[in-house]
Design a protein around this motif. Sequence first.
Motif, PDB file in Angstrom:
ATOM      1  N   LEU A 169       0.738  -1.151   0.001  1.00 26.14           N
ATOM      2  CA  LEU A 169       0.016   0.125   0.028  1.00 26.14           C
ATOM      3  C   LEU A 169       1.018   1.271  -0.010  1.00 26.14           C
ATOM      4  CD1 LEU A 169      -2.291  -1.083   2.755  1.00 26.14           C
ATOM      5  CD2 LEU A 169      -2.777  -1.585   0.237  1.00 26.14           C
ATOM      6  N   TRP A 170       0.713   2.025  -1.123  1.00 28.34           N
ATOM      7  CA  TRP A 170       1.467   3.320  -1.140  1.00 28.34           C
ATOM      8  C   TRP A 170       0.728   4.473  -0.127  1.00 28.34           C
ATOM      9  CZ3 TRP A 170       2.914   4.174  -7.006  1.00 28.34           C
ATOM     10  CH2 TRP A 170       3.999   3.286  -7.265  1.00 28.34           C
ATOM     11  N   LEU A 171       1.389   4.973   0.701  1.00 32.83           N
ATOM     12  CA  LEU A 171       1.165   6.064   1.491  1.00 32.83           C
ATOM     13  C   LEU A 171       1.404   7.376   0.620  1.00 32.83           C
ATOM     14  CD1 LEU A 171       2.395   4.723   4.942  1.00 32.83           C
ATOM     15  CD2 LEU A 171       0.268   4.189   3.739  1.00 32.83           C
ATOM     16  N   ALA A 172       0.248   8.320   1.220  1.00 22.06           N
ATOM     17  CA  ALA A 172       0.481   9.680   0.741  1.00 22.06           C
ATOM     18  C   ALA A 172       2.068  10.400   0.938  1.00 22.06           C
ATOM     19  CB  ALA A 172      -0.360  10.634   1.249  1.00 22.06           C
ATOM     20  N   ASP A 173       2.776   9.931   1.998  1.00 25.63           N
ATOM     21  CA  ASP A 173       3.872  10.581   2.262  1.00 25.63           C
ATOM     22  C   ASP A 173       5.089  10.049   1.606  1.00 25.63           C
ATOM     23  OD1 ASP A 173       4.084   8.154   3.846  1.00 25.63           O
ATOM     24  OD2 ASP A 173       4.607   9.165   5.808  1.00 25.63           O
ATOM     25  N   GLY A 174       4.661   8.819   0.749  1.00 27.64           N
ATOM     26  CA  GLY A 174       5.862   8.243  -0.066  1.00 27.64           C
ATOM     27  C   GLY A 174       6.258   7.037   0.660  1.00 27.64           C
ATOM     28  N   GLY A 175       5.586   6.719   1.703  1.00 26.32           N
ATOM     29  CA  GLY A 175       6.236   5.287   2.395  1.00 26.32           C
ATOM     30  C   GLY A 175       5.124   4.213   1.989  1.00 26.32           C
ATOM     31  N   ALA A 176       5.486   2.985   2.162  1.00 21.22           N
ATOM     32  CA  ALA A 176       4.879   1.799   1.792  1.00 21.22           C
ATOM     33  C   ALA A 176       4.772   0.919   2.704  1.00 21.22           C
ATOM     34  CB  ALA A 176       5.540   1.312   0.485  1.00 21.22           C
ATOM     35  N   VAL A 177       3.532   0.089   3.061  1.00 18.50           N
ATOM     36  CA  VAL A 177       3.507  -1.133   3.858  1.00 18.50           C
ATOM     37  C   VAL A 177       3.031  -2.314   3.137  1.00 18.50           C
ATOM     38  CG1 VAL A 177       1.150  -0.174   4.460  1.00 18.50           C
ATOM     39  CG2 VAL A 177       2.661  -1.829   6.282  1.00 18.50           C
ATOM     40  N   ASN A 178       3.502  -3.373   3.316  1.00 21.94           N
ATOM     41  CA  ASN A 178       3.060  -4.623   2.879  1.00 21.94           C
ATOM     42  C   ASN A 178       1.718  -4.747   3.089  1.00 21.94           C
ATOM     43  OD1 ASN A 178       2.555  -7.719   3.149  1.00 21.94           O
ATOM     44  ND2 ASN A 178       4.259  -7.628   1.841  1.00 21.94           N
ATOM     45  N   ARG A 185      -3.048  -6.397  11.806  1.00 23.27           N
ATOM     46  CA  ARG A 185      -3.680  -5.837  12.824  1.00 23.27           C
ATOM     47  C   ARG A 185      -2.760  -5.518  14.020  1.00 23.27           C
ATOM     48  NH1 ARG A 185      -7.558  -2.875  10.421  1.00 23.27           N
ATOM     49  NH2 ARG A 185      -8.778  -4.335   9.054  1.00 23.27           N
ATOM     50  N   SER A 186      -1.473  -5.755  13.673  1.00 24.85           N
ATOM     51  CA  SER A 186      -0.412  -5.368  14.692  1.00 24.85           C
ATOM     52  C   SER A 186      -0.446  -3.962  14.954  1.00 24.85           C
ATOM     53  CB  SER A 186       1.153  -5.991  14.553  1.00 24.85           C
ATOM     54  OG  SER A 186       1.285  -5.264  13.468  1.00 24.85           O
ATOM     55  N   ARG A 187      -0.114  -3.506  16.184  1.00 20.90           N
ATOM     56  CA  ARG A 187       0.027  -2.153  16.570  1.00 20.90           C
ATOM     57  C   ARG A 187       1.005  -1.353  15.679  1.00 20.90           C
ATOM     58  NH1 ARG A 187       2.877   1.204  20.706  1.00 20.90           N
ATOM     59  NH2 ARG A 187       1.618   2.807  21.367  1.00 20.90           N
ATOM     60  N   GLU A 188       2.074  -1.907  15.333  1.00 25.76           N
ATOM     61  CA  GLU A 188       3.220  -1.528  14.484  1.00 25.76           C
ATOM     62  C   GLU A 188       3.534  -2.001  13.169  1.00 25.76           C
ATOM     63  OE1 GLU A 188       6.416   0.798  17.307  1.00 25.76           O
ATOM     64  OE2 GLU A 188       6.577  -1.343  17.035  1.00 25.76           O
ATOM     65  N   VAL A 189       3.738  -1.572  12.133  1.00 24.97           N
ATOM     66  CA  VAL A 189       3.902  -1.925  10.810  1.00 24.97           C
ATOM     67  C   VAL A 189       5.175  -1.509  10.146  1.00 24.97           C
ATOM     68  CG1 VAL A 189       1.697  -2.658  10.253  1.00 24.97           C
ATOM     69  CG2 VAL A 189       2.512  -0.365   9.647  1.00 24.97           C
ATOM     70  N   LEU A 201       3.775   3.374  14.056  1.00 27.71           N
ATOM     71  CA  LEU A 201       2.641   3.020  14.733  1.00 27.71           C
ATOM     72  C   LEU A 201       1.520   2.967  13.526  1.00 27.71           C
ATOM     73  CD1 LEU A 201       2.757   5.356  17.819  1.00 27.71           C
ATOM     74  CD2 LEU A 201       2.642   3.155  17.607  1.00 27.71           C
ATOM     75  N   ARG A 202       0.624   1.889  13.586  1.00 25.28           N
ATOM     76  CA  ARG A 202      -0.530   1.812  12.429  1.00 25.28           C
ATOM     77  C   ARG A 202      -1.409   2.997  12.496  1.00 25.28           C
ATOM     78  NH1 ARG A 202      -3.421  -2.202  10.146  1.00 25.28           N
ATOM     79  NH2 ARG A 202      -1.949  -3.886  11.174  1.00 25.28           N
ATOM     80  N   GLU A 203      -1.545   3.423  13.656  1.00 23.67           N
ATOM     81  CA  GLU A 203      -2.628   4.597  13.597  1.00 23.67           C
ATOM     82  C   GLU A 203      -2.117   5.710  12.997  1.00 23.67           C
ATOM     83  OE1 GLU A 203      -1.596   6.077  18.474  1.00 23.67           O
ATOM     84  OE2 GLU A 203      -3.347   4.625  17.715  1.00 23.67           O
TER      85      GLU A 203
END
Length: 213
Positions: A169-178, A185-189, A201-203
Motif C-alpha cells: 500500500l503506497w502512503l501519501a507521504d511516500g512510504g509503503a507497507v506490505n 492488525r499489529s500495533r506497529e507495521v 504506529l499503524r494509527e
Amino acid sequence: MPERLPRHTLVWLSAHAGWQADISAHEPRLVDWFAQGLPAIVARRAADDADPRLRLGVPLPPMEGKLRLALRVPLQDVLRTEAPPTLRAVLEGNLPVEWQHPLQALQTIAPARVFGAFAWQLLSHLPYVHARSDIDLLWQAGSAAQADRLVASLQAWETEYGRRVDGELWLADGGAVNWREFAGRSREVLVKRADGAALELREALFNAAGVAA
C-alpha cells in the motif's frame, strides 16, 4: 529529475560509459540487458548508505536462475524514468490463458501498478510468469478505511481464485507497507521508504499527510 527516485521506479540508462565501469566482471549480462534497451528498477537503500548513486536491480527470468543483478549509477546517467506498468497494461499484454480471468477480476478491485514477474514479462518479452507465479502490485491508499476495504477485497480474491497477490500500500507521504502486514492488525507495521525501513504506529500511517484515519 528528483534527487531521490521512489522504489520500484523503472530506470533506463544513457549510453554513457561511466556507469559501465562499476559493473563487476562476472555480470556481463547487465551490459547485454541495457544494450537491448531494457530498464532496471530502483531498489531500497539503507538509511546509513553514504553512496549518493542510485541503487538499481535487474531481476533475470527463471530460465536464467532468477538472479537479481545489482549496480550503482550516478543520477546523471539516467536517460528516463517511468512508474511501474499498470495492471491494465499487463492485461493487454501476452498473458497465460489461466491468468486472464483472475487478473480481470483483480483489476475491478482497485487501480494498481505491477512489479515483479508480470511487469518484467511485459517489459522484456521474456518468460517470467508461470502457473504458480504470484502477482506483485502497488496500490495507493489515502486513508485507513480505504486500506481496510482493499485488504478485505484482496483476501476474498485469493480465496476465490486460489492464487496469491503480494504487494504494498503506497502512503501519501511516500512510504509503503506490505498489505498482508497491514491486514495483521499489529500495533506497529514496517514502513519502507527510499532511504530505509522502520516500524511505525499503524494509527499514524495516514495522519502524517493530514488524512484522517
